[in-house]
Design a protein around this motif. Structure first.
Motif, mmCIF file in Angstrom:
data_model
loop_
_atom_site.group_PDB
_atom_site.id
_atom_site.type_symbol
_atom_site.label_atom_id
_atom_site.label_comp_id
_atom_site.label_asym_id
_atom_site.label_seq_id
_atom_site.Cartn_x
_atom_site.Cartn_y
_atom_site.Cartn_z
ATOM 1 N N VAL A 210 0.342 -1.234 -0.274
ATOM 2 C CA VAL A 210 0.369 -0.204 0.401
ATOM 3 C C VAL A 210 1.029 1.438 -0.212
ATOM 4 O O VAL A 210 2.004 1.233 -0.118
ATOM 5 C CB VAL A 210 -1.270 -0.160 0.831
ATOM 6 C CG1 VAL A 210 -1.869 -1.187 1.346
ATOM 7 C CG2 VAL A 210 -0.289 -0.545 2.313
ATOM 8 N N ALA A 211 0.483 2.552 -0.389
ATOM 9 C CA ALA A 211 0.876 3.483 -0.594
ATOM 10 C C ALA A 211 1.475 4.517 0.718
ATOM 11 O O ALA A 211 2.338 4.876 1.305
ATOM 12 C CB ALA A 211 -0.037 4.662 -1.352
ATOM 13 N N ARG A 212 -0.145 3.695 1.563
ATOM 14 C CA ARG A 212 0.590 4.833 3.117
ATOM 15 C C ARG A 212 -0.213 3.724 4.088
ATOM 16 O O ARG A 212 -1.276 3.266 3.530
ATOM 17 C CB ARG A 212 0.382 5.892 3.582
ATOM 18 C CG ARG A 212 -1.475 6.452 2.803
ATOM 19 C CD ARG A 212 -1.654 7.551 2.758
ATOM 20 N NE ARG A 212 -0.709 8.394 2.098
ATOM 21 C CZ ARG A 212 -0.888 9.163 0.483
ATOM 22 N NH1 ARG A 212 -2.418 8.133 0.364
ATOM 23 N NH2 ARG A 212 0.037 9.443 -0.470
ATOM 24 N N GLY A 213 -0.220 3.709 5.018
ATOM 25 C CA GLY A 213 -0.728 3.042 6.031
ATOM 26 C C GLY A 213 -0.729 1.604 6.789
ATOM 27 O O GLY A 213 0.848 1.179 6.074
ATOM 28 N N VAL A 214 -1.495 1.267 7.480
ATOM 29 C CA VAL A 214 -1.221 -0.343 7.727
ATOM 30 C C VAL A 214 -1.532 -1.537 6.740
ATOM 31 O O VAL A 214 -2.469 -1.733 5.901
ATOM 32 C CB VAL A 214 -1.874 -1.008 8.996
ATOM 33 C CG1 VAL A 214 -1.681 -2.080 9.593
ATOM 34 C CG2 VAL A 214 -1.163 -0.042 9.935
ATOM 35 N N PRO A 215 -0.284 -2.036 5.759
ATOM 36 C CA PRO A 215 -1.796 -3.135 4.619
ATOM 37 C C PRO A 215 -2.342 -4.809 5.507
ATOM 38 O O PRO A 215 -2.180 -5.194 6.172
ATOM 39 C CB PRO A 215 0.480 -3.396 3.829
ATOM 40 C CG PRO A 215 0.945 -3.850 5.655
ATOM 41 C CD PRO A 215 1.142 -2.677 6.068
ATOM 42 N N ASP A 216 -3.204 -4.506 4.129
ATOM 43 C CA ASP A 216 -3.752 -5.698 4.610
ATOM 44 C C ASP A 216 -2.466 -7.450 4.190
ATOM 45 O O ASP A 216 -2.029 -6.877 3.345
ATOM 46 C CB ASP A 216 -4.590 -5.801 3.959
ATOM 47 C CG ASP A 216 -5.875 -4.618 3.320
ATOM 48 O OD1 ASP A 216 -5.982 -4.148 4.364
ATOM 49 O OD2 ASP A 216 -6.594 -4.710 2.302
ATOM 50 N N VAL A 217 -3.126 -7.999 4.594
ATOM 51 C CA VAL A 217 -2.420 -9.228 5.092
ATOM 52 C C VAL A 217 -3.664 -10.796 4.786
ATOM 53 O O VAL A 217 -4.609 -10.211 4.874
ATOM 54 C CB VAL A 217 -1.498 -9.763 6.050
ATOM 55 C CG1 VAL A 217 -0.156 -8.436 6.741
ATOM 56 C CG2 VAL A 217 -2.395 -9.945 7.182
ATOM 57 N N VAL A 218 -2.741 -11.656 4.434
ATOM 58 C CA VAL A 218 -3.439 -13.127 3.965
ATOM 59 C C VAL A 218 -2.028 -14.219 5.122
ATOM 60 O O VAL A 218 -0.811 -14.082 4.935
ATOM 61 C CB VAL A 218 -2.919 -13.601 2.568
ATOM 62 C CG1 VAL A 218 -3.807 -15.258 2.999
ATOM 63 C CG2 VAL A 218 -4.056 -12.841 2.085
ATOM 64 N N HIS A 219 -2.739 -13.876 6.309
ATOM 65 C CA HIS A 219 -1.538 -15.699 7.052
ATOM 66 C C HIS A 219 -2.158 -16.821 6.480
ATOM 67 O O HIS A 219 -3.619 -17.256 5.922
ATOM 68 C CB HIS A 219 -2.521 -15.814 8.518
ATOM 69 C CG HIS A 219 -2.317 -14.306 8.817
ATOM 70 N ND1 HIS A 219 -0.782 -13.847 9.408
ATOM 71 C CD2 HIS A 219 -2.807 -13.489 9.275
ATOM 72 C CE1 HIS A 219 -1.519 -12.628 10.300
ATOM 73 N NE2 HIS A 219 -2.447 -11.949 10.339
ATOM 74 N N LEU A 220 -1.373 -17.854 5.663
ATOM 75 C CA LEU A 220 -0.997 -19.166 5.918
ATOM 76 C C LEU A 220 -0.870 -20.093 6.291
ATOM 77 O O LEU A 220 0.466 -19.725 6.952
ATOM 78 C CB LEU A 220 -0.107 -18.922 4.419
ATOM 79 C CG LEU A 220 -0.937 -17.862 3.022
ATOM 80 C CD1 LEU A 220 0.085 -17.603 1.998
ATOM 81 C CD2 LEU A 220 -2.049 -18.984 2.418
ATOM 82 N N ALA A 221 -1.178 -21.329 6.425
ATOM 83 C CA ALA A 221 -0.551 -22.020 7.642
ATOM 84 C C ALA A 221 -1.315 -23.276 6.524
ATOM 85 O O ALA A 221 -2.017 -23.681 6.009
ATOM 86 C CB ALA A 221 -0.960 -21.764 8.540
#
Length: 229
Positions: A210-221
């Motif tokens: 992302v350009a700014r701020g906290v990114p979205d994420v994908v947790h994988l397991a």
């Protein structure tokens, strides 16, 4: 001249078993609001597409893998999965009847129509936690896009899905070597630890730039090929 601002237009408002859900249009965007809190809109979809693609990649080219998608939302995850011929059966669990209706014959049908018409697709109206604890079906991948992720839930009770008991239910419906992919509005090192403690392996996190701020994420397991103990 005074500035003009777009005012969101409420397209539908429903009172369901889990509170109020609203579909509104803001400019060109469609937005879903739950109990007064913004959940998602049709502005991007990159993180939802990553959710599906990361799970498929982690399956090491397993032929026609079957996927369970937790949460229909605005339909990005379903539409992306159905657009990929490599997936086998695609099951979506959504507990809000209003959301399902908006896709079947409402404003969101334009985004999800082809996916819903795909013979691989099946929609289940149920709470995901109830579904994973009660179904006899198993899947190669489970893609969770429920609420805002493990650290900030809008709907009361959704946090239990990310608990050890909830993750045990997720593991229950995964075949040996199956992949759990969890969307989150922010990284959660604590949830990574919870996944490991719940018996999952190869735990990792992928971020959406992302350009700014906290990114979205994908947790994988990955569910081990042999259950521990």
């Amino acid at each position: 001249m005074p500035l003009s601002y777009d005012i969101p237009e409420v397209l539908d408002r429903r009172e369901g078993p889990y509170g109020e859900v609203v579909l509104r249009r803001h400019g060109e965007l469609l937005q879903i609001i739950a109990n007064g809190c913004f959940l998602m809109d049709t502005s991007d979809g990159r993180s939802e597409r990553l959710l599906v693609d990361a799970a498929l990649t982690a399956l090491d080219e397993r032929p026609a893998p079957e996927v369970l998608i937790g949460g229909l939302g605005v339909g990005f995850s379903l539409a992306h999965a159905a657009a990929d011929p490599r997936w086998g059966r695609i099951t979506v669990v959504e507990r809000e009847r209003a959301v399902i209706g908006w896709h079947l014959d409402g404003p969101l049908a334009a985004l999800s129509g082809p996916a819903l018409a795909d013979p691989r697709t099946k929609i289940e109206e149920a709470d995901l936690l109830d579904y994973v604890n009660e179904t006899s079906a198993t899947f190669d991948a489970l893609c969770l896009d429920i609420d805002n992720g493990p650290d900030w839930t809008v709907t009361e009770g959704n946090d239990s899905l990310y608990s050890p008991a909830g993750l045990a239910g997720c593991a229950r419906v995964l075949r040996p070597g199956g992949v759990l992919a969890v969307w989150s509005a922010q990284p959660s090192p604590e949830f990574e630890g919870t996944l490991g403690n719940a018996g999952f392996q190869q735990v990792r996190t992928e971020e959406i730039p992302v350009a700014r701020g906290v990114p979205d994420v994908v947790h994988l397991a990955v569910r081990p090929a042999v259950r521990p103990g």
